[in-house]
Design a protein around this motif. Structure first.
Motif, PDB file in Angstrom:
ATOM      1  N   LEU A   1      44.723  46.951  22.497  1.00 26.97           N
ATOM      2  CA  LEU A   1      44.572  46.399  23.836  1.00 26.97           C
ATOM      3  C   LEU A   1      43.921  45.022  23.768  1.00 26.97           C
ATOM      4  O   LEU A   1      42.838  44.869  23.186  1.00 26.97           O
ATOM      5  CB  LEU A   1      43.714  47.333  24.700  1.00 26.97           C
ATOM      6  CG  LEU A   1      43.336  46.857  26.104  1.00 26.97           C
ATOM      7  CD1 LEU A   1      44.569  46.724  26.989  1.00 26.97           C
ATOM      8  CD2 LEU A   1      42.323  47.817  26.733  1.00 26.97           C
TER       9      LEU A   1
ATOM     10  N   VAL B   1      49.326  45.304  25.337  1.00 28.50           N
ATOM     11  CA  VAL B   1      49.101  46.527  24.584  1.00 28.50           C
ATOM     12  C   VAL B   1      50.120  46.559  23.454  1.00 28.50           C
ATOM     13  O   VAL B   1      51.330  46.552  23.715  1.00 28.50           O
ATOM     14  CB  VAL B   1      49.244  47.789  25.464  1.00 28.50           C
ATOM     15  CG1 VAL B   1      49.115  49.041  24.595  1.00 28.50           C
ATOM     16  CG2 VAL B   1      48.174  47.795  26.548  1.00 28.50           C
ATOM     17  N   ASP B   2      49.616  46.520  22.217  1.00 26.08           N
ATOM     18  CA  ASP B   2      50.482  46.481  21.038  1.00 26.08           C
ATOM     19  C   ASP B   2      51.501  45.338  21.134  1.00 26.08           C
ATOM     20  O   ASP B   2      52.680  45.504  20.805  1.00 26.08           O
ATOM     21  CB  ASP B   2      51.186  47.827  20.846  1.00 26.08           C
ATOM     22  CG  ASP B   2      50.207  48.967  20.616  1.00 26.08           C
ATOM     23  OD1 ASP B   2      49.137  48.715  20.039  1.00 26.08           O
ATOM     24  OD2 ASP B   2      50.498  50.097  21.027  1.00 26.08           O
TER      25      ASP B   2
ATOM     26  N   ILE C   1      48.702  51.069  30.681  1.00 29.21           N
ATOM     27  CA  ILE C   1      48.226  50.678  29.347  1.00 29.21           C
ATOM     28  C   ILE C   1      48.185  51.819  28.342  1.00 29.21           C
ATOM     29  O   ILE C   1      48.081  51.568  27.141  1.00 29.21           O
ATOM     30  CB  ILE C   1      46.831  50.016  29.411  1.00 29.21           C
ATOM     31  CG1 ILE C   1      45.752  51.055  29.759  1.00 29.21           C
ATOM     32  CG2 ILE C   1      46.818  48.861  30.395  1.00 29.21           C
ATOM     33  CD1 ILE C   1      44.334  50.520  29.624  1.00 29.21           C
ATOM     34  N   GLU C   2      48.269  53.041  28.820  1.00 29.90           N
ATOM     35  CA  GLU C   2      48.156  54.186  27.915  1.00 29.90           C
ATOM     36  C   GLU C   2      49.531  54.725  27.520  1.00 29.90           C
ATOM     37  O   GLU C   2      50.435  54.793  28.354  1.00 29.90           O
ATOM     38  CB  GLU C   2      47.351  55.319  28.563  1.00 29.90           C
ATOM     39  CG  GLU C   2      45.948  54.932  29.024  1.00 29.90           C
ATOM     40  CD  GLU C   2      44.954  54.837  27.871  1.00 29.90           C
ATOM     41  OE1 GLU C   2      45.357  55.041  26.700  1.00 29.90           O
ATOM     42  OE2 GLU C   2      43.770  54.572  28.142  1.00 29.90           O
TER      43      GLU C   2
ATOM     44  N   TYR D   1      42.214  54.413  25.728  1.00 33.37           N
ATOM     45  CA  TYR D   1      41.319  53.309  26.048  1.00 33.37           C
ATOM     46  C   TYR D   1      40.272  53.656  27.100  1.00 33.37           C
ATOM     47  O   TYR D   1      39.079  53.590  26.843  1.00 33.37           O
ATOM     48  CB  TYR D   1      42.137  52.086  26.487  1.00 33.37           C
ATOM     49  CG  TYR D   1      43.073  51.601  25.408  1.00 33.37           C
ATOM     50  CD1 TYR D   1      42.587  51.020  24.247  1.00 33.37           C
ATOM     51  CD2 TYR D   1      44.459  51.757  25.537  1.00 33.37           C
ATOM     52  CE1 TYR D   1      43.434  50.586  23.246  1.00 33.37           C
ATOM     53  CE2 TYR D   1      45.322  51.322  24.535  1.00 33.37           C
ATOM     54  CZ  TYR D   1      44.807  50.744  23.389  1.00 33.37           C
ATOM     55  OH  TYR D   1      45.653  50.333  22.398  1.00 33.37           O
TER      56      TYR D   1
END
Length: 233
Positions: free
Chosen positions: A140, A151-152, A209-210, A218
């Motif tokens: 992140l 993210v990545d 984001i997950e 996160y």
């Protein structure tokens, strides 16, 4: 607050006129629309700084209008609704709204919320160097100067309020922040029965984001205390 452009979309003439009077008195440039379709048309012609959006409107309601706006625009959106049930508030926030006010309301409250949202949005888009511009937590990456989240390596689009919450957590990584402290840091107003507001925004951030929002990597919850981002995720 001079020169900020505000769009008010509401099918009630009295509400549009009332809010326009109060906002103009504060130095804002105000444009009005009677429904969602008219609001989207005006948004294509004018670069507004904030939108006040009623949920119940003819032709295109506020929820669908908000969804359309959020496809390519991250400006602050304040939702208005005659309904006070939590489910309606959650629905509005889930579509990307930054704040939610129930009718009837005090026009001065709307003015205060408009100013609060604009301060936050301006700060997020201010390229003046800050104490720290970028946070890297595992995959992140949060850049507070450019208002970018990755993210990545993949760009993630967050609303201004979502970004503010994520920034607060990142700046305090390793610490558990209560819902009250998160709310007061982001909204700049006293906390009052706003648990759902914070929780809905946290859920929306996790969805973005997950990899698996049900098992977040996160943003972690500490039951009965609050939320945190670990130093190492």
């Amino acid at each position: 607050m001079d020169n900020y452009k505000i769009l008010i979309a509401d099918d009630e003439d009295e509400i549009r006129d009332l809010l326009a009077i109060y906002l103009k008195c504060e130095g804002f440039e105000v444009t009005t629309a009677a429904d969602g379709i008219e609001a989207l048309q005006k948004l294509q012609k004018i670069d507004f700084d904030l939108i006040i959006l009623d949920i119940m409107m003819p032709r295109l309601d506020g929820i669908q209008t908000c969804i359309n706006i959020r496809k390519d625009n991250g400006i602050p959106i304040i939702m208005l609704s005659a309904k006070s049930e939590d489910v309606d508030k959650i629905l509005g926030l889930n579509t990307g709204a930054d704040d939610y006010v129930t009718k009837p309301f005090n026009p001065l409250e709307i003015v205060a919320r408009v100013k609060s949202q604009l301060r936050r949005y301006t700060r997020l888009n201010d390229f003046t160097p800050k104490l720290k511009d970028e946070f890297e937590i595992g995959g992140l990456v949060i850049n507070t100067a450019s208002h970018q989240v990755k993210v990545d390596g993949k760009d993630i689009k967050l609303t201004p309020t979502e970004f503010s919450i994520l920034e607060v957590l990142a700046r305090n990584k390793g610490r558990v922040l209560s819902i009250e402290s998160i709310y007061e840091s982001v909204w700049n107003e006293p906390f009052y029965e706003s648990e759902n507001t914070v929780a809905v925004h946290i859920r929306n951030i996790r969805e973005k984001i997950e990899i698996n929002p049900k098992e977040p990597k996160y943003i972690k919850v500490v039951w009965g205390v609050g939320y945190k981002i670990d130093n190492e995720s």
